[in-house]
Design an enzyme around this catalytic site. Sequence first.
Site, PDB file in Angstrom:
ATOM      1  CE  LYS A   1      -3.677  -2.642   0.734  1.00 47.31           C
ATOM      2  NZ  LYS A   1      -3.064  -3.967   0.896  1.00 47.31           N
TER       3      LYS A   1
ATOM      4  CE  LYS B   1      -7.210   0.477  -1.241  1.00 44.53           C
ATOM      5  NZ  LYS B   1      -6.319   0.615  -2.424  1.00 44.53           N
TER       6      LYS B   1
ATOM      7  NE  ARG C   1      -2.496  -6.939  -9.625  1.00 46.77           N
ATOM      8  CZ  ARG C   1      -2.536  -7.803  -8.613  1.00 46.77           C
ATOM      9  NH1 ARG C   1      -2.146  -9.048  -8.805  1.00 46.77           N
ATOM     10  NH2 ARG C   1      -2.943  -7.423  -7.422  1.00 46.77           N
TER      11      ARG C   1
ATOM     12  NE  ARG D   1      -7.742  -7.031  -9.768  1.00 45.04           N
ATOM     13  CZ  ARG D   1      -6.861  -6.763  -8.801  1.00 45.04           C
ATOM     14  NH1 ARG D   1      -6.380  -7.744  -8.064  1.00 45.04           N
ATOM     15  NH2 ARG D   1      -6.473  -5.528  -8.576  1.00 45.04           N
TER      16      ARG D   1
ATOM     17  NE  ARG E   1     -14.137  -6.902   0.030  1.00 48.32           N
ATOM     18  CZ  ARG E   1     -13.984  -7.878   0.918  1.00 48.32           C
ATOM     19  NH1 ARG E   1     -12.871  -7.942   1.650  1.00 48.32           N
ATOM     20  NH2 ARG E   1     -14.915  -8.793   1.084  1.00 48.32           N
TER      21      ARG E   1
ATOM     22  CG  ASP F   1      -3.991  -3.911  -7.693  1.00 49.99           C
ATOM     23  OD1 ASP F   1      -3.689  -4.715  -8.599  1.00 49.99           O
ATOM     24  OD2 ASP F   1      -4.121  -4.241  -6.503  1.00 49.99           O
TER      25      ASP F   1
ATOM     26  CD  GLU G   1      -3.669  -2.742  -2.760  1.00 54.20           C
ATOM     27  OE1 GLU G   1      -3.050  -3.824  -2.851  1.00 54.20           O
ATOM     28  OE2 GLU G   1      -4.780  -2.642  -2.197  1.00 54.20           O
TER      29      GLU G   1
ATOM     30  CG  ASN H   1      -0.457  -6.103  -5.408  1.00 48.27           C
ATOM     31  OD1 ASN H   1      -0.952  -6.356  -4.330  1.00 48.27           O
ATOM     32  ND2 ASN H   1      -1.043  -5.303  -6.295  1.00 48.27           N
TER      33      ASN H   1
END
Length: 321
Positions: free
Chosen positions: A133, A168, A218, A232, A240, A280, A288, A290
Site C-alpha cells: 500500500k 485499507k 491488474r 477485475r 471490492r 492495481d 497498490e 504488489n
Amino acid sequence: MKLAFIIDPIHQLDPCHDTSVALMEAAQILGHEIWVTQANWLSVVDSKAWAILQRVELVPIQLVEGRWVAANPWYKLSDRTFNSLETMDAVFMRTDPPVNDAYLYATYVLDYIDQNKTLVINNPDGIRKANEKMYALQFTKAIPETIVSADKQFIRQFVEAKGATVLKPLGNKAGEGILFLQAGDRNFNSIVELSTQQGRLPVMVQTYLPEAKDGDKRIILLNGEPIGALNRLASSSDFRNNMATGGTVAKTEITPREQEICSQIATNLRRDGLIFVGIDVIGGYLTEVNVTSPTGIREIDRLDGTHLAHQVIQWVEQNLN
C-alpha cells in the site's frame, strides 16, 4: 537452471489460478529443475541461507473450452533435502502476505544469499521497502488523494472532506479488511478502532474512485515493463473487485495513462530489485504495488492467449547468462 520457489504449502495452491504454479510449470516446460520450499523451512548456516527443499514435477494444466483444467494429482514431490540456496540459479520469494514478523524474518534469511551467485526475485530488501500500500505514495502524480494514519480524528476530517473513502489495512492481501467508509457513518468509530487496533496501527484511507464500478485493473510488470493486464469486476454483493472476494475477470487493454504510470514507477522498481510486480489501477490512478506474490497470469493467459510465465522465465535465463 535450478530454480527454487518459496511458496505456501503446495497442496494449498490452485494450479488453475496461482501464478506461482504458472511460473514453475513454465520453467519445467523450458527444461529447468524446479524445487520448492516454505518460509518456515529457511535457515542460516555458516552465514549462508539454507532451506529444506523438495524437487517437484508438475503435470501442466490444459485449456479446455475456455477454462483451465488440472490433472489429479497435478504434482509429485521428491524426498526432502537440506541444502544451500546458493546451489540454485534463482530463488523466487512467493509466500502470500500478510507481511508479518515471520514474513520479514524470511526476507532477512534471504539476505544471506550472494546475489552474484543466485538471483532472488524479488529482492528481499526491496520487499521490505515496498509495503504494497505505502510504496505507491512516492508517485504523487499517479495516486488518488490518500492519507496514512492511526489517528481517529485525522481520519474523520479526511473522510468528512472527501465524502466517500476506502480504508485499507497496510499488511493484508486479496482485499482482506478493505472497508467503504462515508462521512456520517454511524459505525465510523468502531470501524476505525477495529482497523487501527485502537489507534496502535496506521491504516491507509483513499478517496473513493467512482470508476471502481468499471473494474480494478491488474497490470503485470517484468523489470518495470508491462507485459499483460486484466480487469477485475466486483460481484453483485461486494464493492471490492478482488478475485478472492468473488469478483470476475475480463479482457482489457493497457491505456496510454496506464503506460505512463508504468513509466513513472519503472526506475524505482528496478532500483529496488522488484522484478516481478503487479500494480492495481482504478480510473487511471495507481492504488497498490504488489511485490510479494502478485497473481493474475493464469487469467491473462486464458483471456489473451499469452504465455506470460514463459516470458518471466526467459528473462531470468537471459539475465543469468
